[in-house]
Design a protein around this motif. Structure first.
Motif, PDB file in Angstrom:
ATOM      1  N   ASP A  16      -4.759 -13.767   6.938  1.00 35.26           N
ATOM      2  CA  ASP A  16      -4.195 -13.720   5.592  1.00 35.26           C
ATOM      3  C   ASP A  16      -4.662 -12.460   4.889  1.00 35.26           C
ATOM      4  OD1 ASP A  16      -2.814 -16.108   5.786  1.00 35.26           O
ATOM      5  OD2 ASP A  16      -4.502 -17.297   5.078  1.00 35.26           O
ATOM      6  N   ASP A  17      -3.711 -11.636   4.487  1.00 29.81           N
ATOM      7  CA  ASP A  17      -4.032 -10.371   3.837  1.00 29.81           C
ATOM      8  C   ASP A  17      -4.022 -10.507   2.330  1.00 29.81           C
ATOM      9  OD1 ASP A  17      -4.264  -8.213   5.986  1.00 29.81           O
ATOM     10  OD2 ASP A  17      -2.469  -9.307   6.585  1.00 29.81           O
ATOM     11  N   THR A  18      -4.897  -9.720   1.692  1.00 29.48           N
ATOM     12  CA  THR A  18      -5.077  -9.744   0.245  1.00 29.48           C
ATOM     13  C   THR A  18      -5.151  -8.323  -0.273  1.00 29.48           C
ATOM     14  OG1 THR A  18      -6.333 -11.804   0.379  1.00 29.48           O
ATOM     15  CG2 THR A  18      -6.618 -10.499  -1.612  1.00 29.48           C
ATOM     16  N   ALA A  19      -4.541  -8.101  -1.425  1.00 27.22           N
ATOM     17  CA  ALA A  19      -4.662  -6.823  -2.129  1.00 27.22           C
ATOM     18  C   ALA A  19      -5.229  -7.099  -3.513  1.00 27.22           C
ATOM     19  CB  ALA A  19      -3.304  -6.137  -2.243  1.00 27.22           C
ATOM     20  N   VAL A  20      -6.099  -6.210  -3.973  1.00 25.98           N
ATOM     21  CA  VAL A  20      -6.686  -6.298  -5.303  1.00 25.98           C
ATOM     22  C   VAL A  20      -6.135  -5.141  -6.130  1.00 25.98           C
ATOM     23  CG1 VAL A  20      -8.825  -6.298  -6.657  1.00 25.98           C
ATOM     24  CG2 VAL A  20      -8.785  -7.344  -4.378  1.00 25.98           C
ATOM     25  N   VAL A  21      -5.654  -5.471  -7.334  1.00 24.12           N
ATOM     26  CA  VAL A  21      -5.095  -4.461  -8.234  1.00 24.12           C
ATOM     27  C   VAL A  21      -5.765  -4.571  -9.603  1.00 24.12           C
ATOM     28  CG1 VAL A  21      -2.861  -4.437  -7.064  1.00 24.12           C
ATOM     29  CG2 VAL A  21      -3.210  -5.969  -8.998  1.00 24.12           C
ATOM     30  N   LYS A  59       0.830  -1.213   0.000  1.00 23.34           N
ATOM     31  CA  LYS A  59       0.000   0.000   0.000  1.00 23.34           C
ATOM     32  C   LYS A  59       0.862   1.259   0.000  1.00 23.34           C
ATOM     33  CE  LYS A  59      -3.376  -0.019   3.009  1.00 23.34           C
ATOM     34  NZ  LYS A  59      -4.224  -0.343   4.171  1.00 23.34           N
ATOM     35  N   ALA A  60       1.955   1.239   0.737  1.00 29.00           N
ATOM     36  CA  ALA A  60       2.846   2.401   0.774  1.00 29.00           C
ATOM     37  C   ALA A  60       3.511   2.632  -0.578  1.00 29.00           C
ATOM     38  CB  ALA A  60       3.910   2.209   1.855  1.00 29.00           C
ATOM     39  N   HIS A  61       3.874   1.564  -1.259  1.00 30.82           N
ATOM     40  CA  HIS A  61       4.572   1.687  -2.542  1.00 30.82           C
ATOM     41  C   HIS A  61       3.638   2.020  -3.706  1.00 30.82           C
ATOM     42  CE1 HIS A  61       8.045   1.087  -5.160  1.00 30.82           C
ATOM     43  NE2 HIS A  61       7.215   0.495  -6.002  1.00 30.82           N
ATOM     44  N   PHE A  62       2.447   1.430  -3.726  1.00 28.98           N
ATOM     45  CA  PHE A  62       1.552   1.590  -4.874  1.00 28.98           C
ATOM     46  C   PHE A  62       0.376   2.523  -4.625  1.00 28.98           C
ATOM     47  CE2 PHE A  62       3.782  -2.343  -5.809  1.00 28.98           C
ATOM     48  CZ  PHE A  62       4.150  -2.133  -7.128  1.00 28.98           C
ATOM     49  N   GLY A  63       0.135   2.885  -3.388  1.00 30.42           N
ATOM     50  CA  GLY A  63      -0.893   3.868  -3.065  1.00 30.42           C
ATOM     51  C   GLY A  63      -2.260   3.523  -3.623  1.00 30.42           C
ATOM     52  N   GLU A  64      -2.830   4.458  -4.376  1.00 29.09           N
ATOM     53  CA  GLU A  64      -4.189   4.320  -4.901  1.00 29.09           C
ATOM     54  C   GLU A  64      -4.322   3.243  -5.969  1.00 29.09           C
ATOM     55  OE1 GLU A  64      -5.785   8.085  -6.049  1.00 29.09           O
ATOM     56  OE2 GLU A  64      -5.398   8.972  -4.086  1.00 29.09           O
ATOM     57  N   ARG A  65      -3.203   2.717  -6.428  1.00 32.64           N
ATOM     58  CA  ARG A  65      -3.272   1.624  -7.410  1.00 32.64           C
ATOM     59  C   ARG A  65      -3.717   0.317  -6.756  1.00 32.64           C
ATOM     60  NH1 ARG A  65       2.388   2.148 -10.309  1.00 32.64           N
ATOM     61  NH2 ARG A  65       1.672   0.294 -11.409  1.00 32.64           N
ATOM     62  N   ILE A  66      -3.710   0.276  -5.434  1.00 25.50           N
ATOM     63  CA  ILE A  66      -4.288  -0.853  -4.705  1.00 25.50           C
ATOM     64  C   ILE A  66      -5.780  -0.539  -4.584  1.00 25.50           C
ATOM     65  CG2 ILE A  66      -4.296  -2.182  -2.577  1.00 25.50           C
ATOM     66  CD1 ILE A  66      -1.698  -2.405  -4.268  1.00 25.50           C
ATOM     67  N   TRP A  76      -1.044  -5.850 -12.410  1.00 23.22           N
ATOM     68  CA  TRP A  76      -0.868  -7.225 -11.930  1.00 23.22           C
ATOM     69  C   TRP A  76       0.595  -7.657 -11.873  1.00 23.22           C
ATOM     70  CZ3 TRP A  76      -2.992 -11.288  -9.627  1.00 23.22           C
ATOM     71  CH2 TRP A  76      -2.656 -12.581  -9.995  1.00 23.22           C
ATOM     72  N   LYS A  77       1.278  -7.581 -12.993  1.00 19.34           N
ATOM     73  CA  LYS A  77       2.655  -8.070 -13.046  1.00 19.34           C
ATOM     74  C   LYS A  77       3.610  -7.173 -12.266  1.00 19.34           C
ATOM     75  CE  LYS A  77       6.247  -9.652 -16.186  1.00 19.34           C
ATOM     76  NZ  LYS A  77       6.591  -9.902 -17.602  1.00 19.34           N
ATOM     77  N   GLU A  78       3.422  -5.876 -12.358  1.00 19.75           N
ATOM     78  CA  GLU A  78       4.306  -4.950 -11.647  1.00 19.75           C
ATOM     79  C   GLU A  78       4.242  -5.167 -10.134  1.00 19.75           C
ATOM     80  OE1 GLU A  78       5.110  -0.148 -11.078  1.00 19.75           O
ATOM     81  OE2 GLU A  78       3.587  -0.818 -12.511  1.00 19.75           O
ATOM     82  N   VAL A  79       3.050  -5.351  -9.600  1.00 16.73           N
ATOM     83  CA  VAL A  79       2.910  -5.583  -8.164  1.00 16.73           C
ATOM     84  C   VAL A  79       3.498  -6.941  -7.790  1.00 16.73           C
ATOM     85  CG1 VAL A  79       1.279  -5.828  -6.251  1.00 16.73           C
ATOM     86  CG2 VAL A  79       0.925  -4.039  -7.968  1.00 16.73           C
ATOM     87  N   ALA A  80       3.260  -7.957  -8.619  1.00 18.74           N
ATOM     88  CA  ALA A  80       3.829  -9.283  -8.353  1.00 18.74           C
ATOM     89  C   ALA A  80       5.360  -9.236  -8.341  1.00 18.74           C
ATOM     90  CB  ALA A  80       3.329 -10.284  -9.388  1.00 18.74           C
ATOM     91  N   LEU A  81       5.938  -8.524  -9.286  1.00 16.04           N
ATOM     92  CA  LEU A  81       7.396  -8.389  -9.345  1.00 16.04           C
ATOM     93  C   LEU A  81       7.924  -7.673  -8.103  1.00 16.04           C
ATOM     94  CD1 LEU A  81       9.906  -8.955 -11.017  1.00 16.04           C
ATOM     95  CD2 LEU A  81       9.532  -6.795 -12.189  1.00 16.04           C
ATOM     96  N   PHE A  82       7.211  -6.650  -7.668  1.00 10.96           N
ATOM     97  CA  PHE A  82       7.590  -5.942  -6.444  1.00 10.96           C
ATOM     98  C   PHE A  82       7.552  -6.893  -5.241  1.00 10.96           C
ATOM     99  CE2 PHE A  82       6.246  -3.734  -2.576  1.00 10.96           C
ATOM    100  CZ  PHE A  82       7.270  -2.819  -2.426  1.00 10.96           C
ATOM    101  N   LEU A  83       6.489  -7.681  -5.150  1.00 16.09           N
ATOM    102  CA  LEU A  83       6.352  -8.612  -4.032  1.00 16.09           C
ATOM    103  C   LEU A  83       7.515  -9.595  -3.964  1.00 16.09           C
ATOM    104  CD1 LEU A  83       2.542  -9.381  -4.235  1.00 16.09           C
ATOM    105  CD2 LEU A  83       3.711  -8.159  -2.388  1.00 16.09           C
ATOM    106  N   LYS A  84       7.999 -10.012  -5.114  1.00 18.11           N
ATOM    107  CA  LYS A  84       9.115 -10.964  -5.127  1.00 18.11           C
ATOM    108  C   LYS A  84      10.453 -10.279  -4.864  1.00 18.11           C
ATOM    109  CE  LYS A  84      11.515 -14.523  -7.640  1.00 18.11           C
ATOM    110  NZ  LYS A  84      11.720 -15.217  -8.888  1.00 18.11           N
ATOM    111  N   SER A  85      10.679  -9.143  -5.485  1.00 20.45           N
ATOM    112  CA  SER A  85      12.015  -8.538  -5.470  1.00 20.45           C
ATOM    113  C   SER A  85      12.274  -7.577  -4.317  1.00 20.45           C
ATOM    114  CB  SER A  85      12.268  -7.833  -6.805  1.00 20.45           C
ATOM    115  OG  SER A  85      11.329  -6.795  -6.989  1.00 20.45           O
ATOM    116  N   ASP A  86      11.245  -7.039  -3.706  1.00 19.91           N
ATOM    117  CA  ASP A  86      11.445  -6.104  -2.603  1.00 19.91           C
ATOM    118  C   ASP A  86      12.021  -6.843  -1.397  1.00 19.91           C
ATOM    119  OD1 ASP A  86      10.946  -3.486  -1.221  1.00 19.91           O
ATOM    120  OD2 ASP A  86       9.669  -4.779   0.004  1.00 19.91           O
TER     121      ASP A  86
END
Length: 134
Positions: free
Chosen positions: A26-31, A10-17, A36-46
């Protein structure tokens, strides 16, 4: 533990969430599909999230939602082996709408994306071998 991942996203993507939820810890975010891919890549690489373990990717069909909302929920489950947290990422996809493949992020998405393509007709843009499996 997934709350830390949700806060980071949420801090990184703001209103895009578009929305978030929590069910039994278990937490879930909808984008949007375009994110889709950009957030997934962030989740893996951050370094803070480090979701290095692909668990599953599937879809759920809600035909009664159309036309107000997209028909399909595309759902990714991943976890961090080192940090011990897991997280769910969702996007909503309309019938015949394409979404970026996560194959380049997690090789494990290969089979599950093919399964979603075969069972639901969801097309994954950039998938190296998108063909029916059944």
């Amino acid at each position: 533990m997934s709350l830390k991942v949700l806060e980071r996203v949420k801090a990184h993507f703001g209103e895009r969430i578009l929305s978030t939820s929590n069910f039994r810890g278990d937490d879930t975010a909808v984008v949007a599909p375009k994110d889709w891919k950009e957030v997934a890549l962030f989740l893996k690489s951050d370094g803070e999230t480090a979701l290095d373990h692909f668990i599953d990717l599937t879809a759920v069909d809600y035909p009664e939602r159309e036309p107000a909302l997209p028909r399909f929920d595309l759902i990714l489950h991943a976890r961090s082996m080192g940090k011990g947290h897991r997280f769910t990422l969702k996007t909503r996809v309309r019938d015949a709408e394409e979404v970026d493949s996560l194959y380049s992020v997690w090789r494990g998405a290969n089979w599950t994306e093919r399964e979603c393509f075969d069972m639901f007709g969801i097309v994954f843009r950039g998938h190296p071998d998108l063909r029916r499996i059944l």
